[in-house]
Design an enzyme around this catalytic site. Structure first.
Site, PDB file in Angstrom:
ATOM      1  N   THR A  13       0.824  -1.218   0.000  1.00  0.00           N
ATOM      2  CA  THR A  13       0.000   0.000   0.000  1.00  0.00           C
ATOM      3  C   THR A  13       0.861   1.272   0.000  1.00  0.00           C
ATOM      4  O   THR A  13       0.664   2.168  -0.819  1.00  0.00           O
ATOM      5  CB  THR A  13      -0.917   0.000   1.244  1.00  0.00           C
ATOM      6  N   ILE A  14       1.797   1.344   0.923  1.00  0.00           N
ATOM      7  CA  ILE A  14       2.614   2.557   1.037  1.00  0.00           C
ATOM      8  C   ILE A  14       3.749   2.531   0.012  1.00  0.00           C
ATOM      9  O   ILE A  14       4.000   3.519  -0.681  1.00  0.00           O
ATOM     10  CB  ILE A  14       3.176   2.694   2.480  1.00  0.00           C
ATOM     11  N   SER A 140       3.039   7.624  11.459  1.00  0.00           N
ATOM     12  CA  SER A 140       1.874   6.956  10.861  1.00  0.00           C
ATOM     13  C   SER A 140       0.920   7.954  10.196  1.00  0.00           C
ATOM     14  O   SER A 140       1.041   9.171  10.378  1.00  0.00           O
ATOM     15  CB  SER A 140       1.102   6.199  11.945  1.00  0.00           C
ATOM     16  N   CYS A 141      -0.037   7.416   9.479  1.00  0.00           N
ATOM     17  CA  CYS A 141      -1.051   8.256   8.820  1.00  0.00           C
ATOM     18  C   CYS A 141      -1.793   9.125   9.829  1.00  0.00           C
ATOM     19  O   CYS A 141      -1.989  10.327   9.618  1.00  0.00           O
ATOM     20  CB  CYS A 141      -2.028   7.372   8.046  1.00  0.00           C
ATOM     21  N   ASN A 142      -2.194   8.541  10.955  1.00  0.00           N
ATOM     22  CA  ASN A 142      -2.929   9.312  11.962  1.00  0.00           C
ATOM     23  C   ASN A 142      -2.044  10.382  12.593  1.00  0.00           C
ATOM     24  O   ASN A 142      -2.467  11.528  12.771  1.00  0.00           O
ATOM     25  CB  ASN A 142      -3.462   8.373  13.058  1.00  0.00           C
ATOM     26  N   ARG A 169     -10.295   3.354  10.361  1.00  0.00           N
ATOM     27  CA  ARG A 169     -10.729   2.341   9.384  1.00  0.00           C
ATOM     28  C   ARG A 169     -10.186   0.988   9.847  1.00  0.00           C
ATOM     29  O   ARG A 169      -9.094   0.902  10.399  1.00  0.00           O
ATOM     30  CB  ARG A 169     -10.253   2.698   7.965  1.00  0.00           C
ATOM     31  N   GLY A 196      -1.548   9.712  20.945  1.00  0.00           N
ATOM     32  CA  GLY A 196      -1.068  10.940  21.581  1.00  0.00           C
ATOM     33  C   GLY A 196       0.443  10.895  21.793  1.00  0.00           C
ATOM     34  O   GLY A 196       1.175  11.785  21.327  1.00  0.00           O
ATOM     35  N   HIS A 221      -9.708   7.327   7.968  1.00  0.00           N
ATOM     36  CA  HIS A 221      -9.913   7.566   9.401  1.00  0.00           C
ATOM     37  C   HIS A 221     -10.658   8.895   9.542  1.00  0.00           C
ATOM     38  O   HIS A 221     -10.545   9.769   8.684  1.00  0.00           O
ATOM     39  CB  HIS A 221      -8.578   7.729  10.130  1.00  0.00           C
ATOM     40  N   GLN A 300      -5.681   7.051   4.929  1.00  0.00           N
ATOM     41  CA  GLN A 300      -4.562   6.318   5.522  1.00  0.00           C
ATOM     42  C   GLN A 300      -3.567   5.804   4.496  1.00  0.00           C
ATOM     43  O   GLN A 300      -2.383   5.658   4.777  1.00  0.00           O
ATOM     44  CB  GLN A 300      -5.100   5.151   6.372  1.00  0.00           C
TER      45      GLN A 300
END
Ligand SMILES: NC(=O)c1ccc[n+]([C@@H]2O[C@H](COP(=O)([O-])OP(=O)(O)OC[C@H]3O[C@@H](n4cnc5c(N)ncnc54)[C@H](OP(=O)(O)O)[C@@H]3O)[C@@H](O)[C@H]2O)c1
Length: 335
Positions: A13-14, A140-142, A169, A196, A221, A300
């Site tokens: 994917t990435i 990460s994406c988030n 997701r 966080g 997400h 994401q």
């Protein structure tokens, strides 16, 4: 000047998206990509003109599937200045020794721990920290999505406290193994979640806590943010600030869900329908009793892609000014 030679270890994917984004740059080039399975993705990589490498015990399997393997992962690494490790989370750390032995720089993704690289990266928040470094982790994406909003808010108004709920997701669209398919899963149940602390690997001084749930969706997400700022400001001030950020896109015009955001990506003609920017509903940006609230959608599969390009540029010292790298990456990718 010769182009920086980039290898992609793990073409999923990435990895496949990073390979295509790097190929668009005039200061870097792809020397090879690696796959373990000789499947359609390996075949398309070969058809696109990438040299496909594989694990030492898979070279024959690749050849039998009609995909001429250019060699082993070790051969690929030997040709590179920098390896972007896009193997599944947890596997990347096993590759560190390979990169050190070959004397190449390495970039890992958010599935690996901060300690592996010692530098967690987000282009607008801490580009300079990655200058000349041998190892960097693109968060990460988030975490990328959170850094892109917290950093400018902190610069402009000062951030006192961030509280965020991440609605995640469950799996990527091509993933047939993960779930849930009919449940909402508090994940983790023990709070707060790791998201966080992950932001703090980029901006250690930020007071942030997060909770997360997994939902039966594959598209994006969704974050609900609640932020206390040091200085008084209005929702219009926040909108003006976000409007100036090149990796934030406002969504509205009848877009009321992540499904429509992803349709927008396709309508814009983006490769794979990708939405590289944070997608913020500008209508949701609200100051209520002195606290800021808003919703943002995070694709994401793609928001970390421009960040990987910028990380290469910083580590290879192709550009010392992060803002200039961001502009160059955006322009070539079409953000
Ligand atoms: N997907 C996301 O939403 C997302 C977002 C941001 C960051 N990340 C992070 O990015 C990293 C990659 O995730 P991904 O979603 O791209 O994974 P993925 O789609 O599963 O792709 C992983 C790739 O690595 C290859 N691979 C597997 N084992 C390998 C090994 N031992 N040596 C070399 N290559 C190997 C796989 O090849 P085969 O398919 O041939 O086995 C595949 O091409 C992870 O750290 C993840 O946490 C993922």
């Amino acid at each position: 000047m010769s182009k920086v030679k980039v290898a992609i270890n793990g073409y999923g994917t990435i990895g496949k998206r990073v390979a295509d984004a790097v190929s668009l740059q005039d200061d870097m080039e792809i020397v090879g990509v690696s796959k373990t399975r000789p499947n359609y993705e390996a075949s398309i990589a070969h058809d696109k003109g990438y040299n496909v490498y594989t694990l030492a015990n898979r070279v024959d399997a690749m050849k039998q599937a009609g995909i001429p393997a250019a060699g082993t992962v070790d051969d690929m690494i030997a040709k590179a200045d920098v390896v972007v490790d896009c193997t599944p989370g947890g596997i990347g750390k096993k590759n560190k020794g390979l990169y050190e032995k070959a004397g190449v720089k390495g970039i890992w993704q958010g599935g690996e721990d901060h300690e592996l690289a010692g530098c967690s990266f987000n282009a607008i928040s801490n580009y300079e920290e990655a200058l000349g470094r041998d190892f960097v982790r693109v968060v990460s994406c988030n975490t990328t999505g959170l850094c892109r909003v917290i950093y400018p808010l902190d610069q402009e108004f000062g951030v006192k406290k961030v509280r965020v709920t991440l609605m995640r997701r469950a799996a990527d669209p091509n993933d047939i193994k993960k779930g849930p398919i009919n449940a909402i899963v508090p994940n983790p149940i023990k709070l707060p979640s790791h998201h966080g602390p992950d932001v703090k690997t980029v901006m250690p001084h930020i007071n942030i806590a997060s909770t997360a749930v997994k939902l039966p969706t594959t598209l994006m997400h969704l974050h609900t943010l609640n932020i206390e700022l040091e200085k008084d400001c209005s929702s219009e001030d926040v909108k003006d600030l976000f409007a100036k950020q090149s990796r934030i896109r406002f969504v509205g015009q009848g877009i009321s869900s992540t499904a429509e955001v992803m349709e927008l990506g396709k309508d814009l003609g983006r490769p794979r329908g990708d939405m590289w920017e944070n997608c913020i509903w500008d209508e949701s940006i609200t100051m209520y009793e002195g606290e800021l609230y808003f919703f943002q959608g995070i694709h994401q599969e793609s928001d970390v892609i421009p960040e990987n390009v910028d990380a290469i540029r910083a580590m290879m010292e192709l550009e010392s000014d992060g803002a200039k790298s961001v502009v160059k990456t955006n322009k070539t990718m079409g953000l």
